[in-house]
Design a protein around this motif. Sequence first.
Motif, PDB file in Angstrom:
ATOM      1  N   ASN A 146       0.819  -1.218   0.000  1.00 47.81           N
ATOM      2  CA  ASN A 146       0.000   0.000   0.000  1.00 47.81           C
ATOM      3  C   ASN A 146       0.857   1.274   0.000  1.00 47.81           C
ATOM      4  O   ASN A 146       0.557   2.246   0.689  1.00 47.81           O
ATOM      5  N   THR A 147       1.935   1.244  -0.788  1.00 42.85           N
ATOM      6  CA  THR A 147       2.870   2.377  -0.860  1.00 42.85           C
ATOM      7  C   THR A 147       3.165   2.705  -2.323  1.00 42.85           C
ATOM      8  O   THR A 147       3.439   1.799  -3.121  1.00 42.85           O
ATOM      9  N   ALA A 148       3.112   3.987  -2.655  1.00 40.66           N
ATOM     10  CA  ALA A 148       3.396   4.409  -4.034  1.00 40.66           C
ATOM     11  C   ALA A 148       4.817   4.012  -4.420  1.00 40.66           C
ATOM     12  O   ALA A 148       5.771   4.254  -3.673  1.00 40.66           O
ATOM     13  N   THR A 149       4.945   3.407  -5.590  1.00 37.73           N
ATOM     14  CA  THR A 149       6.234   2.904  -6.074  1.00 37.73           C
ATOM     15  C   THR A 149       6.401   3.305  -7.536  1.00 37.73           C
ATOM     16  O   THR A 149       5.424   3.357  -8.288  1.00 37.73           O
ATOM     17  N   ILE A 150       7.639   3.577  -7.935  1.00 37.77           N
ATOM     18  CA  ILE A 150       7.925   3.971  -9.317  1.00 37.77           C
ATOM     19  C   ILE A 150       8.863   2.957  -9.953  1.00 37.77           C
ATOM     20  O   ILE A 150       9.916   2.628  -9.392  1.00 37.77           O
ATOM     21  N   LEU A 151       8.478   2.463 -11.111  1.00 36.76           N
ATOM     22  CA  LEU A 151       9.340   1.639 -11.953  1.00 36.76           C
ATOM     23  C   LEU A 151       9.531   2.365 -13.281  1.00 36.76           C
ATOM     24  O   LEU A 151       8.617   3.043 -13.765  1.00 36.76           O
ATOM     25  N   THR A 152      10.713   2.213 -13.884  1.00 34.44           N
ATOM     26  CA  THR A 152      11.070   2.979 -15.078  1.00 34.44           C
ATOM     27  C   THR A 152      11.442   2.050 -16.223  1.00 34.44           C
ATOM     28  O   THR A 152      12.059   0.999 -16.002  1.00 34.44           O
ATOM     29  N   ALA A 153      11.063   2.458 -17.418  1.00 29.76           N
ATOM     30  CA  ALA A 153      11.513   1.729 -18.613  1.00 29.76           C
ATOM     31  C   ALA A 153      13.012   1.971 -18.750  1.00 29.76           C
ATOM     32  O   ALA A 153      13.443   3.011 -19.240  1.00 29.76           O
ATOM     33  N   ASN A 154      13.814   1.023 -18.271  1.00 29.02           N
ATOM     34  CA  ASN A 154      15.257   1.244 -18.198  1.00 29.02           C
ATOM     35  C   ASN A 154      15.982   0.960 -19.507  1.00 29.02           C
ATOM     36  O   ASN A 154      17.206   1.011 -19.566  1.00 29.02           O
ATOM     37  N   THR A 155      15.241   0.654 -20.555  1.00 29.60           N
ATOM     38  CA  THR A 155      15.774   0.575 -21.914  1.00 29.60           C
ATOM     39  C   THR A 155      14.931   1.487 -22.794  1.00 29.60           C
ATOM     40  O   THR A 155      13.703   1.463 -22.721  1.00 29.60           O
ATOM     41  N   SER A 156      15.595   2.297 -23.616  1.00 30.75           N
ATOM     42  CA  SER A 156      14.885   3.300 -24.415  1.00 30.75           C
ATOM     43  C   SER A 156      13.864   2.654 -25.350  1.00 30.75           C
ATOM     44  O   SER A 156      14.142   1.644 -26.001  1.00 30.75           O
ATOM     45  N   LEU A 157      12.682   3.258 -25.411  1.00 27.59           N
ATOM     46  CA  LEU A 157      11.611   2.785 -26.284  1.00 27.59           C
ATOM     47  C   LEU A 157      11.608   3.597 -27.576  1.00 27.59           C
ATOM     48  O   LEU A 157      11.751   4.820 -27.548  1.00 27.59           O
ATOM     49  N   SER A 158      11.428   2.943 -28.695  1.00 22.92           N
ATOM     50  CA  SER A 158      11.303   3.648 -29.970  1.00 22.92           C
ATOM     51  C   SER A 158       9.886   4.192 -30.112  1.00 22.92           C
ATOM     52  O   SER A 158       8.981   3.835 -29.355  1.00 22.92           O
ATOM     53  N   ASP A 159       9.679   5.079 -31.094  1.00 19.90           N
ATOM     54  CA  ASP A 159       8.355   5.651 -31.304  1.00 19.90           C
ATOM     55  C   ASP A 159       7.340   4.553 -31.619  1.00 19.90           C
ATOM     56  O   ASP A 159       7.617   3.632 -32.392  1.00 19.90           O
ATOM     57  N   GLY A 160       6.163   4.667 -31.020  1.00 20.58           N
ATOM     58  CA  GLY A 160       5.115   3.685 -31.258  1.00 20.58           C
ATOM     59  C   GLY A 160       4.196   3.568 -30.061  1.00 20.58           C
ATOM     60  O   GLY A 160       4.370   4.229 -29.030  1.00 20.58           O
ATOM     61  N   GLN A 161       3.186   2.702 -30.178  1.00 19.43           N
ATOM     62  CA  GLN A 161       2.203   2.486 -29.114  1.00 19.43           C
ATOM     63  C   GLN A 161       2.533   1.196 -28.358  1.00 19.43           C
ATOM     64  O   GLN A 161       2.895   0.186 -28.963  1.00 19.43           O
ATOM     65  N   TYR A 162       2.378   1.237 -27.023  1.00 20.84           N
ATOM     66  CA  TYR A 162       2.742   0.101 -26.177  1.00 20.84           C
ATOM     67  C   TYR A 162       1.643  -0.170 -25.148  1.00 20.84           C
ATOM     68  O   TYR A 162       0.962   0.751 -24.688  1.00 20.84           O
ATOM     69  N   LYS A 163       1.514  -1.460 -24.770  1.00 20.33           N
ATOM     70  CA  LYS A 163       0.700  -1.867 -23.629  1.00 20.33           C
ATOM     71  C   LYS A 163       1.637  -2.073 -22.437  1.00 20.33           C
ATOM     72  O   LYS A 163       2.705  -2.677 -22.571  1.00 20.33           O
ATOM     73  N   TRP A 164       1.238  -1.582 -21.268  1.00 27.04           N
ATOM     74  CA  TRP A 164       2.062  -1.789 -20.082  1.00 27.04           C
ATOM     75  C   TRP A 164       1.202  -2.226 -18.900  1.00 27.04           C
ATOM     76  O   TRP A 164       0.013  -1.927 -18.829  1.00 27.04           O
ATOM     77  N   TRP A 165       1.828  -2.961 -17.970  1.00 23.52           N
ATOM     78  CA  TRP A 165       1.170  -3.383 -16.742  1.00 23.52           C
ATOM     79  C   TRP A 165       2.237  -3.734 -15.707  1.00 23.52           C
ATOM     80  O   TRP A 165       3.440  -3.758 -16.010  1.00 23.52           O
ATOM     81  N   ILE A 166       1.795  -3.989 -14.495  1.00 27.02           N
ATOM     82  CA  ILE A 166       2.688  -4.346 -13.394  1.00 27.02           C
ATOM     83  C   ILE A 166       2.318  -5.750 -12.902  1.00 27.02           C
ATOM     84  O   ILE A 166       1.136  -6.054 -12.710  1.00 27.02           O
ATOM     85  N   ASN A 167       3.314  -6.594 -12.701  1.00 29.25           N
ATOM     86  CA  ASN A 167       3.139  -7.891 -12.038  1.00 29.25           C
ATOM     87  C   ASN A 167       3.773  -7.822 -10.655  1.00 29.25           C
ATOM     88  O   ASN A 167       4.933  -7.394 -10.523  1.00 29.25           O
ATOM     89  N   CYS A 168       3.010  -8.231  -9.623  1.00 28.65           N
ATOM     90  CA  CYS A 168       3.553  -8.288  -8.266  1.00 28.65           C
ATOM     91  C   CYS A 168       3.368  -9.705  -7.708  1.00 28.65           C
ATOM     92  O   CYS A 168       2.342 -10.356  -7.963  1.00 28.65           O
TER      93      CYS A 168
END
Length: 316
Positions: free
Chosen positions: A76-98
């Motif tokens: 129950n704590t705000a957390t930040i994850l970052t795309a640590n590899t550069s993304l090229s131009d385009g549309q992406y789906k993203w989600w979190i697995n815990c």
Amino acid sequence: MRVLSWILGAMLLLLVAPAYADITSWTLTSPPDLNYTNDTTPSFNFTAVSNNATTFSCTLYINGTGYDSNNSVSNNTATILTANTSLSDGQYKWWINCTDNSTSKSPERTITIDTVYPSVSYVNPPTSGDAYETVTIKIQVSDTNLNYCRLVWSGTTETFDNSNSTHYWETKQLQQGQKYIFYAYCVDKVGQKNTTSSLTVYGKQVGGGGGGGIISVPVRITTNPGAVYLTIYDSAGNVVYKGLFRSGNQISLPYGTYKVVLEAEGYPTTTEYITVKRATSYHFELSQTPMGVPNDWSVVVVVLFLAVIGYFLLKK
């Protein structure tokens, strides 16, 4: 038998009872769904609530590929994850697995990476400095994620009257003698903006008049020498300007053909003819040899003559 029935009943209840999820709720704080950004390594802020763990591990997935991970996410704590590899131009789906006792997946969201600015240019633009009764401003634009285009007409921002997927255009009625400065710009869904060059047009005078065509067209005149006595005649021989004139100043002239007479002390009078079709500039060079100044051969002759006289005087 009764004991066996109780056991079978308990097992049946376990089979039909709903699965108990480890992560009971998700908050995907940012970016919002359907987000557009030019950040090629965006960050994702989320909060996961577990029913049986104080800490657990979470991984960011983009189009099914794992990116950043944190093995000690607090419940129950705000957390930040970052795309640590550069993304090229385009549309992406993203989600979190815990994962605590089992793995839970957050809802999916969509993000679009766009680092390209809109391309915008004029299509058959009016000639800057010309006069018109009506003028059509039309631009062509190319951008995958275009948001909108606007026309800035004499300082006022307007929506184009007409548009399709690649062009925007509008027709303007111009008032006689009025000056109009305009440009257009387009903005994509990221907020990236590109602008055309500024153009200037004038309202054409209908029905003629002295010089015909247009009122108060600026004509810039430069001269050498820097100050001259200037007289300008229209095609009917009328004087439309007369007086001392300094190089670089402007004169307002209607469309037409003009005789320009330039005079300066010590220089021969120079006469030029100009045709004014738009706001423009002219440069006039008076004779490089001022009147009364001997040319190079005259100087040589005078010097030789004086040398001969001096020679005979010295001999005496």
